[in-house]
Design an enzyme around this catalytic site. Structure first.
Site, short mmCIF file in Angstrom:
data_model
loop_
_atom_site.label_atom_id
_atom_site.label_comp_id
_atom_site.label_asym_id
_atom_site.label_seq_id
_atom_site.Cartn_x
_atom_site.Cartn_y
_atom_site.Cartn_z
N SER A 88 64.54 123.39 24.42
CA SER A 88 65.26 122.77 23.31
C SER A 88 64.43 121.78 22.51
CB SER A 88 66.52 122.06 23.82
OG SER A 88 66.19 121.08 24.78
N ASP A 139 70.48 112.44 20.95
CA ASP A 139 71.57 112.60 21.92
C ASP A 139 71.07 112.14 23.28
OD1 ASP A 139 70.01 114.70 22.90
OD2 ASP A 139 71.27 116.28 22.08
N HIS A 185 67.58 114.47 23.83
CA HIS A 185 66.55 114.77 22.84
C HIS A 185 66.25 113.60 21.91
CE1 HIS A 185 68.75 118.50 23.92
NE2 HIS A 185 67.51 118.95 24.07
#
Length: 326
Positions: A23, A296, A299
């Site tokens: 991600s 978040d 990340h």
């Protein structure tokens, strides 16, 4: 992962950059598979051009986009699984990374996404179409938070297990024609907001987990030691270690130098647990995003990634360009 092109100043230094991983570099492939690990919804993308939630796990661009731009290739890197990619997009950089992916197949069994080994198959499909670049999830999901692997391995043994899979992955990419590769290590795992939340007893006592940071440093040292040996065994290859631990740790230890105030929670919602589907319209972002290192609970923000990209430009990108005489 890049290939050399001509030196003309009006052209990019490299024709393409190919992205593999999780991600931290997935530019939207998870939009096209059945998984809960998705970010193609508000408030993700609020700082992306057009304020579009593209599937990137941040408020804006990722290192994959920023490095492509620094190399003069393109402004942003599209996801390979987008069925509407043009021939131009395919020819000038694509991303095979998937959020939640890892070298350990057990990691993806938990997340329901495609393992990094399967990203090789996507790359083979990419080569065919032309003819007609982890590890964080392995440790965060499979070792620390869901202790299946920790019952089978010590942390040192699990690091070696993942490194063997990384070695096989690099060798496979080499067989398929890739020669210059930038290989990232682990971030300071113990400073990710979600990792702090998992262990802290009081919300006003949020501190980095030193044992997990030590594990990250130890793993990164192993990668840095492995790559020169692996490079010697692969004639014509250039394998460079991309250190993301050092710049992120400096931002955490010296936030004022970078304009940050909050470094132990994310901007989305409470910042303690929200990520993917938990970061949504019901968990609005903070009002002062520029103060937050993390977007978040997992990340970094676009601002954080920009500082990481600048660090990589000074270190590994300069070595890459020097190697190719650029």
């Amino acid at each position: 992962i890049t290939t050399k092109t001509c030196k003309a100043s009006t052209l990019p230094k490299f024709p393409a950059i190919l992205i593999f991983g999780d991600s931290s570099v997935d530019t939207g492939n998870n939009n096209y598979i059945n998984t809960i690990f998705q970010s193609n919804h508000y408030p993700y993308g609020i700082n992306f051009p057009g304020q579009v939630p593209t599937g990137r796990f941040s408020d804006g661009k990722l290192p994959s986009d920023l490095l492509a731009n620094m190399l003069g290739i393109k402004e942003s890197v599209p996801p390979f699984l987008n069925p509407n990619l043009s021939n131009y997009e395919l020819r000038t950089s694509v991303c095979f990374a998937l959020a939640g992916s890892g070298f350990d197949d057990l990691t993806t069994a938990a997340s329901g996404v495609i393992p990094i080994s399967t990203q090789i198959k996507l790359f083979k499909n990419y080569i065919t179409r032309l003819r007609g670049f982890a590890g964080t999830n392995d440790f965060g999901i499979s070792f620390y938070n869901f202790p299946i692997r920790s019952q089978q391995f010590t942390i040192n043994q699990y690091q070696n297990f993942v490194l063997e899979k990384l070695k096989d992955f690099v060798k496979e990419l080499y067989k398929l024609g890739l020669r210059s590769m930038l290989i990232g290590g682990l971030p300071p795992m113990g400073c990710l907001p979600i990792q702090i939340t998992a262990r802290c007893k009081y919300f006003n006592d949020r501190k980095c987990l030193q044992d997990q940071n030590f594990d990250s440093q130890n793993y990164n040292k192993k990668i840095a030691k492995l790559l020169p040996k692996l490079q010697k065994s692969l004639p014509g290859s250039l394998l460079l270690y991309a250190d993301t631990y050092k710049p992120l740790m400096d931002m955490i230890n010296n936030p004022q130098k970078y304009g940050f105030v909050e470094t132990n929670r994310g901007c989305c919602g409470t910042g303690f647990v929200e990520t993917a589907s938990l970061c949504n319209i019901k968990t609005p972002p903070c009002g002062n995003l520029s103060h937050f290192l993390f977007w978040d609970s997992v990340h970094p923000s676009q601002a954080g990634y920009q500082h990481v990209a600048k660090y990589l430009k000074k270190t590994v990108l300069s070595l890459l360009l020097k190697h190719h005489g650029l």
